[in-house]
Design a protein around this motif. Structure first.
Motif, PDB file in Angstrom:
ATOM      1  N   GLY A 238       0.682  -1.198   0.020  1.00  0.00           N
ATOM      2  CA  GLY A 238      -0.019   0.009  -0.012  1.00  0.00           C
ATOM      3  C   GLY A 238       0.887   1.189   0.102  1.00  0.00           C
ATOM      4  O   GLY A 238       0.128   2.263  -0.052  1.00  0.00           O
ATOM      5  N   GLU A 239       2.126   1.162  -0.186  1.00  0.00           N
ATOM      6  CA  GLU A 239       2.906   2.477  -0.485  1.00  0.00           C
ATOM      7  C   GLU A 239       2.709   3.022  -1.621  1.00  0.00           C
ATOM      8  O   GLU A 239       3.047   2.279  -2.597  1.00  0.00           O
ATOM      9  CB  GLU A 239       4.314   1.938  -0.049  1.00  0.00           C
ATOM     10  CG  GLU A 239       5.326   3.494  -0.027  1.00  0.00           C
ATOM     11  CD  GLU A 239       6.665   3.068   0.178  1.00  0.00           C
ATOM     12  OE1 GLU A 239       7.641   3.753   0.019  1.00  0.00           O
ATOM     13  OE2 GLU A 239       6.954   1.606   0.187  1.00  0.00           O
ATOM     14  N   VAL A 240       2.511   4.277  -1.827  1.00  0.00           N
ATOM     15  CA  VAL A 240       2.713   4.901  -3.121  1.00  0.00           C
ATOM     16  C   VAL A 240       4.094   5.214  -3.419  1.00  0.00           C
ATOM     17  O   VAL A 240       4.724   5.980  -2.653  1.00  0.00           O
ATOM     18  CB  VAL A 240       1.961   6.313  -3.062  1.00  0.00           C
ATOM     19  CG1 VAL A 240       2.057   7.006  -4.489  1.00  0.00           C
ATOM     20  CG2 VAL A 240       0.463   6.089  -2.474  1.00  0.00           C
ATOM     21  N   LEU A 241       4.541   4.556  -4.310  1.00  0.00           N
ATOM     22  CA  LEU A 241       6.024   4.338  -5.029  1.00  0.00           C
ATOM     23  C   LEU A 241       6.230   5.751  -5.889  1.00  0.00           C
ATOM     24  O   LEU A 241       7.405   6.210  -5.682  1.00  0.00           O
ATOM     25  CB  LEU A 241       6.282   3.043  -5.540  1.00  0.00           C
ATOM     26  CG  LEU A 241       6.090   1.942  -4.671  1.00  0.00           C
ATOM     27  CD1 LEU A 241       6.180   0.614  -5.911  1.00  0.00           C
ATOM     28  CD2 LEU A 241       7.018   1.851  -3.497  1.00  0.00           C
ATOM     29  N   ASP A 242       5.339   6.135  -6.384  1.00  0.00           N
ATOM     30  CA  ASP A 242       5.206   7.452  -7.277  1.00  0.00           C
ATOM     31  C   ASP A 242       3.745   7.718  -7.668  1.00  0.00           C
ATOM     32  O   ASP A 242       3.210   6.940  -8.090  1.00  0.00           O
ATOM     33  CB  ASP A 242       6.305   7.109  -8.454  1.00  0.00           C
ATOM     34  CG  ASP A 242       6.829   8.630  -8.693  1.00  0.00           C
ATOM     35  OD1 ASP A 242       6.462   9.700  -8.584  1.00  0.00           O
ATOM     36  OD2 ASP A 242       7.834   8.435  -9.763  1.00  0.00           O
ATOM     37  N   GLU A 243       3.667   9.146  -7.883  1.00  0.00           N
ATOM     38  CA  GLU A 243       2.550   9.597  -8.501  1.00  0.00           C
ATOM     39  C   GLU A 243       2.610  10.898  -9.274  1.00  0.00           C
ATOM     40  O   GLU A 243       3.744  11.851  -8.891  1.00  0.00           O
ATOM     41  CB  GLU A 243       1.678   9.813  -7.201  1.00  0.00           C
ATOM     42  CG  GLU A 243       0.168  10.527  -7.512  1.00  0.00           C
ATOM     43  CD  GLU A 243      -0.476  10.865  -6.279  1.00  0.00           C
ATOM     44  OE1 GLU A 243      -1.538  11.617  -6.340  1.00  0.00           O
ATOM     45  OE2 GLU A 243      -0.269  10.442  -5.115  1.00  0.00           O
ATOM     46  N   LEU A 244       1.991  10.940 -10.356  1.00  0.00           N
ATOM     47  CA  LEU A 244       1.955  12.313 -11.039  1.00  0.00           C
ATOM     48  C   LEU A 244       1.069  13.358 -10.507  1.00  0.00           C
ATOM     49  O   LEU A 244       0.235  12.885  -9.597  1.00  0.00           O
ATOM     50  CB  LEU A 244       1.622  11.898 -12.589  1.00  0.00           C
ATOM     51  CG  LEU A 244       2.544  11.130 -13.143  1.00  0.00           C
ATOM     52  CD1 LEU A 244       1.955  10.748 -14.746  1.00  0.00           C
ATOM     53  CD2 LEU A 244       3.926  11.657 -13.366  1.00  0.00           C
ATOM     54  N   ASP A 245       0.971  14.424 -11.079  1.00  0.00           N
ATOM     55  CA  ASP A 245       0.011  15.541 -10.419  1.00  0.00           C
ATOM     56  C   ASP A 245      -1.029  15.406 -11.826  1.00  0.00           C
ATOM     57  O   ASP A 245      -1.369  14.331 -12.182  1.00  0.00           O
ATOM     58  CB  ASP A 245       0.927  16.758 -10.739  1.00  0.00           C
ATOM     59  CG  ASP A 245       1.304  17.262 -11.691  1.00  0.00           C
ATOM     60  OD1 ASP A 245       1.197  16.847 -12.832  1.00  0.00           O
ATOM     61  OD2 ASP A 245       2.183  18.097 -11.825  1.00  0.00           O
ATOM     62  N   ALA A 246      -1.730  16.405 -11.896  1.00  0.00           N
ATOM     63  CA  ALA A 246      -2.916  16.612 -12.674  1.00  0.00           C
ATOM     64  C   ALA A 246      -2.553  16.543 -14.141  1.00  0.00           C
ATOM     65  O   ALA A 246      -3.433  16.237 -14.919  1.00  0.00           O
ATOM     66  CB  ALA A 246      -3.783  17.744 -12.428  1.00  0.00           C
ATOM     67  N   GLY A 247      -1.144  16.954 -14.553  1.00  0.00           N
ATOM     68  CA  GLY A 247      -0.972  17.131 -15.951  1.00  0.00           C
ATOM     69  C   GLY A 247      -0.672  15.970 -16.635  1.00  0.00           C
ATOM     70  O   GLY A 247      -0.106  14.951 -16.146  1.00  0.00           O
ATOM     71  N   THR A 248      -0.259  16.017 -17.902  1.00  0.00           N
ATOM     72  CA  THR A 248       0.212  15.256 -18.669  1.00  0.00           C
ATOM     73  C   THR A 248       1.758  14.626 -18.299  1.00  0.00           C
ATOM     74  O   THR A 248       2.513  15.561 -17.745  1.00  0.00           O
ATOM     75  CB  THR A 248       0.344  15.624 -20.270  1.00  0.00           C
ATOM     76  OG1 THR A 248      -1.046  15.851 -20.613  1.00  0.00           O
ATOM     77  CG2 THR A 248       1.221  14.594 -21.198  1.00  0.00           C
ATOM     78  N   GLY A 249       1.999  13.317 -18.346  1.00  0.00           N
ATOM     79  CA  GLY A 249       3.189  12.901 -17.983  1.00  0.00           C
ATOM     80  C   GLY A 249       3.458  11.654 -18.253  1.00  0.00           C
ATOM     81  O   GLY A 249       2.543  10.829 -18.434  1.00  0.00           O
ATOM     82  N   LEU A 250       4.627  10.958 -17.805  1.00  0.00           N
ATOM     83  CA  LEU A 250       4.930   9.449 -17.932  1.00  0.00           C
ATOM     84  C   LEU A 250       5.848   9.075 -16.808  1.00  0.00           C
ATOM     85  O   LEU A 250       6.761   9.752 -16.390  1.00  0.00           O
ATOM     86  CB  LEU A 250       5.981   9.572 -19.253  1.00  0.00           C
ATOM     87  CG  LEU A 250       6.373   8.110 -19.617  1.00  0.00           C
ATOM     88  CD1 LEU A 250       5.102   7.240 -20.168  1.00  0.00           C
ATOM     89  CD2 LEU A 250       7.546   8.218 -20.836  1.00  0.00           C
ATOM     90  N   LEU A 251       5.365   8.309 -16.074  1.00  0.00           N
ATOM     91  CA  LEU A 251       5.835   8.048 -14.639  1.00  0.00           C
ATOM     92  C   LEU A 251       6.338   6.355 -14.809  1.00  0.00           C
ATOM     93  O   LEU A 251       5.951   5.511 -15.692  1.00  0.00           O
ATOM     94  CB  LEU A 251       4.639   7.739 -13.968  1.00  0.00           C
ATOM     95  CG  LEU A 251       4.794   7.239 -12.406  1.00  0.00           C
ATOM     96  CD1 LEU A 251       3.737   7.671 -11.383  1.00  0.00           C
ATOM     97  CD2 LEU A 251       5.015   5.778 -12.408  1.00  0.00           C
ATOM     98  N   PHE A 252       7.606   6.099 -14.487  1.00  0.00           N
ATOM     99  CA  PHE A 252       8.240   4.951 -14.539  1.00  0.00           C
ATOM    100  C   PHE A 252       8.276   4.299 -13.194  1.00  0.00           C
ATOM    101  O   PHE A 252       8.271   4.835 -12.045  1.00  0.00           O
ATOM    102  CB  PHE A 252       9.725   5.096 -15.235  1.00  0.00           C
ATOM    103  CG  PHE A 252       9.694   5.625 -16.489  1.00  0.00           C
ATOM    104  CD1 PHE A 252       9.775   4.704 -17.597  1.00  0.00           C
ATOM    105  CD2 PHE A 252       9.726   6.856 -17.031  1.00  0.00           C
ATOM    106  CE1 PHE A 252       9.989   4.729 -18.907  1.00  0.00           C
ATOM    107  CE2 PHE A 252      10.063   7.129 -18.399  1.00  0.00           C
ATOM    108  CZ  PHE A 252       9.938   6.187 -19.011  1.00  0.00           C
ATOM    109  N   ALA A 253       8.477   2.827 -13.161  1.00  0.00           N
ATOM    110  CA  ALA A 253       8.577   2.023 -11.894  1.00  0.00           C
ATOM    111  C   ALA A 253       8.944   0.758 -12.219  1.00  0.00           C
ATOM    112  O   ALA A 253       8.738   0.258 -13.469  1.00  0.00           O
ATOM    113  CB  ALA A 253       7.132   1.976 -11.285  1.00  0.00           C
TER     114      ALA A 253
END
Length: 276
Positions: A238-253
Protein backbone atom coordinates in the motif's frame (compact mmCIF):
# COMPACT_ATOMS: atom_id res chain seq x y z
CA UNK A 1 10.68 -5.25 -14.88
CA UNK A 2 10.41 -1.56 -15.72
CA UNK A 3 6.93 -0.28 -16.57
CA UNK A 4 5.57 3.13 -17.51
CA UNK A 5 2.23 4.87 -17.03
CA UNK A 6 1.33 7.37 -19.78
CA UNK A 7 -0.98 10.00 -18.32
CA UNK A 8 -2.39 11.74 -21.39
CA UNK A 9 -5.37 13.75 -22.59
CA UNK A 10 -7.14 12.15 -25.51
CA UNK A 11 -9.83 13.79 -27.59
CA UNK A 12 -12.33 13.06 -30.34
CA UNK A 13 -9.84 12.32 -33.14
CA UNK A 14 -9.09 8.60 -32.96
CA UNK A 15 -6.15 8.85 -35.35
CA UNK A 16 -4.68 11.75 -33.40
CA UNK A 17 -5.05 9.73 -30.22
CA UNK A 18 -2.96 6.96 -31.78
CA UNK A 19 -0.30 9.57 -32.54
CA UNK A 20 -0.25 10.32 -28.81
CA UNK A 21 0.13 6.61 -28.08
CA UNK A 22 3.05 6.33 -30.49
CA UNK A 23 4.80 9.36 -28.96
CA UNK A 24 4.53 8.09 -25.40
CA UNK A 25 5.31 4.47 -26.34
CA UNK A 26 8.56 5.70 -27.89
CA UNK A 27 9.42 7.67 -24.74
CA UNK A 28 8.56 4.71 -22.54
CA UNK A 29 10.80 2.40 -24.55
CA UNK A 30 13.63 4.92 -24.48
CA UNK A 31 13.23 4.98 -20.69
CA UNK A 32 13.72 1.21 -20.53
CA UNK A 33 10.08 0.13 -20.05
CA UNK A 34 8.85 -3.25 -21.28
CA UNK A 35 5.22 -2.27 -20.67
CA UNK A 36 3.45 1.06 -21.07
CA UNK A 37 -0.08 1.64 -19.77
CA UNK A 38 -2.46 4.23 -21.25
CA UNK A 39 -5.79 5.32 -19.77
CA UNK A 40 -9.34 4.23 -20.34
CA UNK A 41 -10.87 5.89 -23.40
CA UNK A 42 -7.52 6.26 -25.17
CA UNK A 43 -9.34 5.58 -28.44
CA UNK A 44 -11.74 8.50 -27.91
CA UNK A 45 -12.41 10.65 -24.85
CA UNK A 46 -15.72 10.43 -23.04
CA UNK A 47 -18.15 13.21 -23.88
CA UNK A 48 -18.01 12.21 -27.57
CA UNK A 49 -20.01 9.63 -29.51
CA UNK A 50 -18.65 6.10 -29.07
CA UNK A 51 -21.04 4.06 -31.20
CA UNK A 52 -19.66 5.39 -34.48
CA UNK A 53 -16.05 4.46 -33.69
CA UNK A 54 -16.48 1.10 -31.94
CA UNK A 55 -14.70 -1.66 -33.82
CA UNK A 56 -13.67 -5.29 -33.27
CA UNK A 57 -10.30 -6.26 -31.89
CA UNK A 58 -9.03 -6.90 -35.42
CA UNK A 59 -10.26 -3.53 -36.71
CA UNK A 60 -8.07 -0.69 -38.00
CA UNK A 61 -7.54 1.14 -34.68
CA UNK A 62 -6.49 -2.00 -32.81
CA UNK A 63 -4.38 -3.08 -35.78
CA UNK A 64 -2.44 0.19 -35.70
CA UNK A 65 -2.04 -0.12 -31.92
CA UNK A 66 -0.49 -3.55 -32.45
CA UNK A 67 1.75 -2.08 -35.13
CA UNK A 68 3.00 0.60 -32.73
CA UNK A 69 3.70 -2.06 -30.09
CA UNK A 70 5.68 -4.14 -32.60
CA UNK A 71 7.57 -1.14 -33.91
CA UNK A 72 8.60 -0.03 -30.42
CA UNK A 73 9.08 -3.60 -29.13
CA UNK A 74 6.95 -2.84 -26.08
CA UNK A 75 3.67 -4.13 -24.65
CA UNK A 76 0.91 -1.51 -24.69
CA UNK A 77 -2.27 -1.50 -22.63
CA UNK A 78 -4.84 1.04 -23.83
CA UNK A 79 -8.57 1.67 -23.60
CA UNK A 80 -10.73 1.33 -26.70
CA UNK A 81 -14.37 0.64 -27.57
CA UNK A 82 -15.59 -2.55 -29.21
CA UNK A 83 -19.11 -3.43 -30.37
CA UNK A 84 -21.48 -4.68 -27.69
CA UNK A 85 -23.78 -7.66 -28.10
CA UNK A 86 -26.55 -5.31 -29.18
CA UNK A 87 -24.39 -3.56 -31.75
CA UNK A 88 -22.26 -4.11 -34.82
CA UNK A 89 -18.97 -2.61 -35.91
CA UNK A 90 -18.89 1.06 -36.87
CA UNK A 91 -20.06 1.81 -40.40
CA UNK A 92 -23.06 -0.51 -40.56
CA UNK A 93 -25.79 0.88 -42.82
CA UNK A 94 -28.58 -0.09 -40.41
CA UNK A 95 -28.08 2.91 -38.16
CA UNK A 96 -26.77 3.28 -34.63
CA UNK A 97 -29.96 3.66 -32.65
CA UNK A 98 -30.25 1.36 -29.65
CA UNK A 99 -26.73 0.00 -30.00
CA UNK A 100 -24.13 -0.25 -27.31
CA UNK A 101 -20.38 -0.72 -27.11
CA UNK A 102 -18.03 -2.45 -24.73
CA UNK A 103 -15.43 -0.49 -22.78
CA UNK A 104 -12.38 -2.60 -23.63
CA UNK A 105 -8.73 -2.71 -22.64
CA UNK A 106 -6.40 -4.14 -25.26
CA UNK A 107 -3.02 -5.46 -24.08
CA UNK A 108 -0.74 -6.11 -27.03
CA UNK A 109 2.93 -6.42 -27.85
CA UNK A 110 5.72 -9.01 -27.92
CA UNK A 111 4.21 -12.27 -26.65
CA UNK A 112 1.00 -10.62 -25.41
CA UNK A 113 -2.46 -10.28 -26.94
CA UNK A 114 -5.30 -10.03 -24.42
CA UNK A 115 -8.43 -7.97 -23.93
CA UNK A 116 -10.68 -7.14 -21.01
CA UNK A 117 -14.21 -5.70 -21.08
CA UNK A 118 -15.09 -3.42 -18.15
CA UNK A 119 -17.33 -5.32 -15.74
CA UNK A 120 -18.57 -2.58 -13.39
CA UNK A 121 -20.23 0.23 -15.34
CA UNK A 122 -20.11 3.78 -14.03
CA UNK A 123 -23.72 4.48 -13.10
CA UNK A 124 -22.86 7.02 -10.41
CA UNK A 125 -22.34 10.72 -9.75
CA UNK A 126 -24.94 11.63 -12.37
CA UNK A 127 -23.40 9.59 -15.19
CA UNK A 128 -24.98 6.42 -16.65
CA UNK A 129 -22.38 4.41 -18.54
CA UNK A 130 -24.83 1.51 -18.88
CA UNK A 131 -26.96 3.62 -21.23
CA UNK A 132 -24.35 3.13 -23.94
CA UNK A 133 -22.08 0.32 -22.74
CA UNK A 134 -22.55 -3.43 -22.23
CA UNK A 135 -20.77 -4.92 -19.22
CA UNK A 136 -18.03 -7.51 -19.43
CA UNK A 137 -18.36 -10.80 -17.60
CA UNK A 138 -14.94 -12.20 -16.69
CA UNK A 139 -11.59 -11.23 -15.19
CA UNK A 140 -8.53 -11.27 -17.46
CA UNK A 141 -4.82 -11.62 -16.76
CA UNK A 142 -1.73 -11.85 -18.96
CA UNK A 143 1.92 -12.78 -18.45
CA UNK A 144 4.94 -10.66 -19.29
CA UNK A 145 8.53 -11.11 -18.23
CA UNK A 146 7.70 -13.55 -15.47
CA UNK A 147 5.03 -11.30 -13.93
CA UNK A 148 1.27 -11.84 -14.13
CA UNK A 149 -0.87 -8.73 -14.64
CA UNK A 150 -4.60 -8.37 -13.97
CA UNK A 151 -6.74 -5.85 -15.81
CA UNK A 152 -9.37 -3.45 -14.47
CA UNK A 153 -11.03 -0.26 -15.68
CA UNK A 154 -11.87 2.88 -13.68
CA UNK A 155 -15.06 2.19 -11.64
CA UNK A 156 -13.85 -1.40 -11.22
CA UNK A 157 -11.41 -0.07 -8.61
CA UNK A 158 -14.31 0.32 -6.17
CA UNK A 159 -15.00 -3.44 -6.23
CA UNK A 160 -12.41 -5.53 -4.35
CA UNK A 161 -13.73 -8.88 -5.59
CA UNK A 162 -12.41 -8.29 -9.12
CA UNK A 163 -8.91 -7.64 -7.80
CA UNK A 164 -9.09 -10.73 -5.61
CA UNK A 165 -10.25 -12.74 -8.64
CA UNK A 166 -7.25 -11.47 -10.59
CA UNK A 167 -4.96 -12.47 -7.72
CA UNK A 168 -6.56 -15.92 -7.67
CA UNK A 169 -5.65 -16.19 -11.35
CA UNK A 170 -2.05 -15.42 -10.41
CA UNK A 171 -1.85 -11.64 -10.75
CA UNK A 172 1.10 -10.04 -8.98
CA UNK A 173 0.22 -6.60 -10.38
CA UNK A 174 -3.15 -5.08 -11.18
CA UNK A 175 -3.43 -2.52 -13.97
CA UNK A 176 -6.25 0.03 -13.63
CA UNK A 177 -6.91 2.24 -16.65
CA UNK A 178 -9.22 5.15 -15.87
CA UNK A 179 -10.88 8.34 -17.00
CA UNK A 180 -11.77 9.40 -13.48
CA UNK A 181 -14.63 11.80 -12.95
CA UNK A 182 -13.83 15.12 -11.29
CA UNK A 183 -15.59 16.40 -8.18
CA UNK A 184 -15.16 17.09 -4.47
CA UNK A 185 -13.01 14.42 -2.85
CA UNK A 186 -12.63 12.39 -6.03
CA UNK A 187 -8.82 12.59 -6.22
CA UNK A 188 -8.57 11.47 -2.59
CA UNK A 189 -10.91 8.56 -3.34
CA UNK A 190 -8.78 7.53 -6.33
CA UNK A 191 -5.65 7.47 -4.17
CA UNK A 192 -7.39 5.65 -1.33
CA UNK A 193 -8.89 3.00 -3.60
CA UNK A 194 -5.61 2.30 -5.39
CA UNK A 195 -3.86 1.77 -2.06
CA UNK A 196 -6.72 -0.33 -0.69
CA UNK A 197 -6.81 -2.67 -3.67
CA UNK A 198 -3.04 -3.17 -3.39
CA UNK A 199 -3.31 -4.17 0.27
CA UNK A 200 -6.43 -6.28 -0.34
CA UNK A 201 -4.50 -8.49 -2.74
CA UNK A 202 -0.82 -7.84 -1.92
CA UNK A 203 -0.26 -6.87 -5.55
CA UNK A 204 1.31 -3.86 -7.17
CA UNK A 205 -1.37 -1.50 -8.47
CA UNK A 206 -0.59 0.47 -11.62
CA UNK A 207 -3.31 3.12 -11.66
CA UNK A 208 -3.19 5.11 -14.91
CA UNK A 209 -5.74 7.85 -15.52
CA UNK A 210 -6.45 10.49 -18.11
CA UNK A 211 -4.81 13.79 -17.25
CA UNK A 212 -7.04 16.72 -16.33
CA UNK A 213 -8.02 18.26 -19.70
CA UNK A 214 -7.84 21.76 -18.18
CA UNK A 215 -4.06 21.37 -17.82
CA UNK A 216 -3.91 21.18 -21.63
CA UNK A 217 -6.36 24.05 -22.13
CA UNK A 218 -9.15 21.68 -23.19
CA UNK A 219 -12.65 22.72 -22.13
CA UNK A 220 -15.15 20.00 -21.22
CA UNK A 221 -18.91 20.13 -20.80
CA UNK A 222 -21.49 17.95 -19.11
CA UNK A 223 -21.01 15.12 -16.64
CA UNK A 224 -18.71 12.90 -18.70
CA UNK A 225 -15.69 11.68 -16.68
CA UNK A 226 -12.72 13.16 -18.50
CA UNK A 227 -9.87 12.67 -16.04
CA UNK A 228 -8.17 14.19 -13.01
CA UNK A 229 -4.64 12.81 -13.42
CA UNK A 230 -2.77 11.53 -10.35
CA UNK A 231 -1.68 8.26 -11.92
CA UNK A 232 0.27 6.22 -9.38
CA UNK A 233 2.18 3.03 -8.73
CA UNK A 234 1.40 1.42 -5.38
CA UNK A 235 3.40 -1.33 -3.65
CA UNK A 236 1.85 -4.63 -2.49
CA UNK A 237 1.75 -3.19 1.05
CA UNK A 238 0.00 0.00 0.00
CA UNK A 239 2.91 2.42 -0.27
CA UNK A 240 2.63 4.98 -3.07
CA UNK A 241 5.93 4.50 -4.87
CA UNK A 242 5.37 7.40 -7.26
CA UNK A 243 2.51 9.63 -8.38
CA UNK A 244 1.97 12.25 -11.07
CA UNK A 245 0.09 15.50 -10.63
CA UNK A 246 -2.94 16.52 -12.70
CA UNK A 247 -1.07 17.20 -15.95
CA UNK A 248 0.28 15.10 -18.80
CA UNK A 249 3.27 12.98 -17.89
CA UNK A 250 5.09 9.65 -18.00
CA UNK A 251 5.75 7.74 -14.78
CA UNK A 252 8.31 4.91 -14.57
CA UNK A 253 8.47 2.16 -11.96
CA UNK A 254 10.40 -1.06 -11.43
CA UNK A 255 8.39 -4.12 -10.41
CA UNK A 256 9.94 -7.08 -8.59
CA UNK A 257 7.91 -10.28 -8.07
CA UNK A 258 10.09 -11.03 -5.03
CA UNK A 259 8.53 -7.99 -3.35
CA UNK A 260 5.09 -9.52 -3.90
CA UNK A 261 6.24 -12.84 -2.46
CA UNK A 262 7.69 -11.11 0.60
CA UNK A 263 4.50 -9.09 1.13
CA UNK A 264 2.38 -12.24 0.94
CA UNK A 265 4.61 -13.91 3.52
CA UNK A 266 4.25 -10.98 5.91
CA UNK A 267 0.56 -10.32 5.18
CA UNK A 268 -1.10 -13.52 3.91
CA UNK A 269 -4.55 -12.00 3.41
CA UNK A 270 -5.26 -14.16 0.38
CA UNK A 271 -4.41 -17.33 2.29
CA UNK A 272 -6.20 -16.25 5.48
CA UNK A 273 -9.48 -15.10 3.97
CA UNK A 274 -12.78 -16.83 4.59
CA UNK A 275 -15.92 -16.87 2.48
CA UNK A 276 -19.46 -16.48 3.83
Amino acid sequence: MRVALAQVVTGRDISGNLDIVEKFARKAKEGGAELVVFPEATMRAFGNSLIDIAEPLDGPWATRLRSIARKRDIVIVAGMFTPGESGDAAGSDSGNRGRKVRNTLLATGPGVDASYDKIHLFDAFGFAESDTVDAGTRPVTFELGGISFGLATCYDIRFPALFTANADLGAEANIVCASWGAGPGKVDQWRLLARARAVDTTTYVLACGQADPATEGVETKGSAPTGVGHSAVVSPLGEVLDELDAGTGLLFADLDPAVVKEARTKLPVLANRRTF
